[in-house]
Write a protein that holds these residues in place. Sequence first.
Motif, short mmCIF file in Angstrom:
data_model
loop_
_atom_site.label_atom_id
_atom_site.label_comp_id
_atom_site.label_asym_id
_atom_site.label_seq_id
_atom_site.Cartn_x
_atom_site.Cartn_y
_atom_site.Cartn_z
N VAL A 1 44.99 40.31 33.62
CA VAL A 1 45.99 39.71 34.52
C VAL A 1 45.51 38.36 35.02
O VAL A 1 44.34 38.21 35.40
CB VAL A 1 46.29 40.63 35.74
CG1 VAL A 1 47.40 40.06 36.58
CG2 VAL A 1 46.66 42.04 35.28
N PHE B 1 46.73 35.50 37.80
CA PHE B 1 47.69 35.15 38.85
C PHE B 1 47.75 33.63 39.02
O PHE B 1 46.98 32.90 38.40
CB PHE B 1 47.29 35.81 40.16
CG PHE B 1 47.53 37.30 40.19
CD1 PHE B 1 48.81 37.81 40.34
CD2 PHE B 1 46.48 38.19 40.06
CE1 PHE B 1 49.03 39.18 40.37
CE2 PHE B 1 46.69 39.56 40.08
CZ PHE B 1 47.97 40.05 40.23
N SER C 1 46.72 31.99 41.42
CA SER C 1 45.46 31.48 41.98
C SER C 1 44.36 32.50 41.71
O SER C 1 44.64 33.68 41.46
CB SER C 1 45.62 31.23 43.48
OG SER C 1 45.92 32.44 44.13
N ASN C 2 43.13 32.02 41.80
CA ASN C 2 41.96 32.80 41.45
C ASN C 2 41.78 34.02 42.35
O ASN C 2 42.13 33.99 43.53
CB ASN C 2 40.79 31.82 41.55
CG ASN C 2 39.54 32.46 42.02
OD1 ASN C 2 39.01 33.35 41.37
ND2 ASN C 2 39.06 32.01 43.16
N TYR C 3 41.26 35.12 41.80
CA TYR C 3 41.04 36.31 42.61
C TYR C 3 39.58 36.74 42.66
O TYR C 3 39.27 37.91 42.91
CB TYR C 3 41.92 37.47 42.15
CG TYR C 3 41.96 37.73 40.67
CD1 TYR C 3 40.83 38.09 39.95
CD2 TYR C 3 43.16 37.61 39.97
CE1 TYR C 3 40.88 38.33 38.60
CE2 TYR C 3 43.23 37.85 38.60
CZ TYR C 3 42.07 38.21 37.92
OH TYR C 3 42.12 38.43 36.57
N PHE C 4 38.68 35.80 42.41
CA PHE C 4 37.25 36.09 42.55
C PHE C 4 36.76 35.48 43.86
O PHE C 4 37.39 34.56 44.39
CB PHE C 4 36.46 35.49 41.38
CG PHE C 4 36.91 35.98 40.04
CD1 PHE C 4 36.82 37.33 39.71
CD2 PHE C 4 37.42 35.11 39.10
CE1 PHE C 4 37.25 37.79 38.48
CE2 PHE C 4 37.85 35.57 37.87
CZ PHE C 4 37.76 36.92 37.55
N SER C 5 35.61 35.96 44.31
CA SER C 5 35.03 35.37 45.52
C SER C 5 34.64 33.93 45.21
O SER C 5 33.99 33.67 44.19
CB SER C 5 33.80 36.18 45.94
OG SER C 5 33.12 35.49 46.94
N ASP C 6 35.01 33.01 46.08
CA ASP C 6 34.73 31.60 45.79
C ASP C 6 33.24 31.27 45.87
O ASP C 6 32.80 30.23 45.41
CB ASP C 6 35.57 30.65 46.67
CG ASP C 6 35.45 30.94 48.14
OD1 ASP C 6 34.58 31.77 48.50
OD2 ASP C 6 36.21 30.36 48.93
#
Lengths: 286, 216
Positions: free
Chosen positions: A80, A82, A84-89
Amino acid sequence: MNDYLEVKNLSKSFEGFRLHDITFTLPKGYIMGLIGPNGSGKTTTIKLILNMLKRTSGEVKILGFDNIANEQEAKRNLGVVFDSNYFSDEWKISQVEKSVSAFYENWNTQKFSETLKKFHIQPSKKVKELSKGMQMKLMLACAFSYDAKLLILDEPTSGLDPVSRDELLHILSEYIEDGEHSVLFSTHLTRDLERAADYITYIRYGELFFSGGKDEFLDLFRIVKGGREELTADLSKKMLGIRNFSTGFEALVKTEDLKQYAHLNAEPATIDDIVVFTSKRGEPYE
Amino acid sequence: MNDIWRAAKLDFSLVKPYVKSICFTMVLPVVFAAVNRSLLTGISFAMCFIAMTTGYTFSVTEKNSMERLYGILPIRKSDMVIGRYIFIMIMGITALIFSLAVHPVILTILGESISAFDHISAAVIGIFLFALYTVFQLPGYYKLGSIKGRVFMYIPVAGFLITLLFLTKVPVGESRLLFTVIHSPVLLMLSTVILVIAMYAVSIRVSIQILKNKEV
């Protein structure tokens, strides 16, 4: 298994919005564009597919698995992306791999490294140091590393420059080349789909307007153009949407009704035209 | 079990950048122990402070909209929740071990004598306090998020004060059961362990239900 994604009579009610009776099927080896204006229910549909929202009714099967009863099996081969990013920055790219790879038995570290190289992403960088386009590629790189059979993209091109958008479409075309992968691609930037999509599912105001082949979808409609004096009240009633100019008008009509507009110039409609005109509910577009 | 462990490891990776500040919260209570010349005070503060850092995982998740990552991973929601509890319990146990190792050394240097019973009672109370804080906090965080959920932090504090007040009013000598438990380290430990397990079982169940009903 021929269909990678089956959505049947999917409904969800919120206060002030209702997604009603959405049904479509995405066969393996193809790209489907999920289109509709903002607020039409695209993201709701995707969240229902991913079991992030609780459906009111209906059924969803991902690679043959029910998305609720067999959630784990369904998500094992699902990638998937999205908007915007869904990892810890704060994560470095290497940490992203460490954290995500543990959940996928078929994670291929070599493939991940190769994909990063191909996408020009430096493993030493932190997620927050990547541009929006690069972050999108990082999400793709993860999905490719466990060989996700079905890729779901929710507005991945919004906020991307034309070069990055073009790159993404190229990546997706390569991804489905072997006929073993499929993509559901939600976007309101429909020009992206003219090039890449094989199928279109168009949701309008929470209801399914169309689902089927892209060419079939485009063949259903035509744009007719003419002078203002040619637009009679009778004709305008039958048109799906009209845009008036000082010198004339253009309108979206059904191809099957084209005989009635034989005196007007007819042109093929783009996906953009169809969405824009039909979203106005047939009211004159001034 | 593998998925639970993976979820716990994922949680650790979320707070990894904040390890220094978490370590600082373990060091600070040493001062309280030294000032009050009491192991129990030091441990109580240590467990309270470390319980305050349990919101980090929720804060990082919220800040980065990582509920979407959790939503796409092939893992059951119940395993995700249990993984988080395990990670938070590991944090609590680490803080307890650190405090039980460091505080007595400092107190001994300051001339206080610490008995084995002091160690055991401080450990038991520390575990109980940490459990009391987190069993309320975590469902609160799951329900309301990391900021609004912080209000749950104060419920156990208030509850603990009320319990203390209640205990001073109860004539322990008249209650045979209470007297036996308090004066027997084994019974005290056993009853605490049973109570802590029961509290966590209920808390985990509530958190799983909240997450299952949550829409992201």
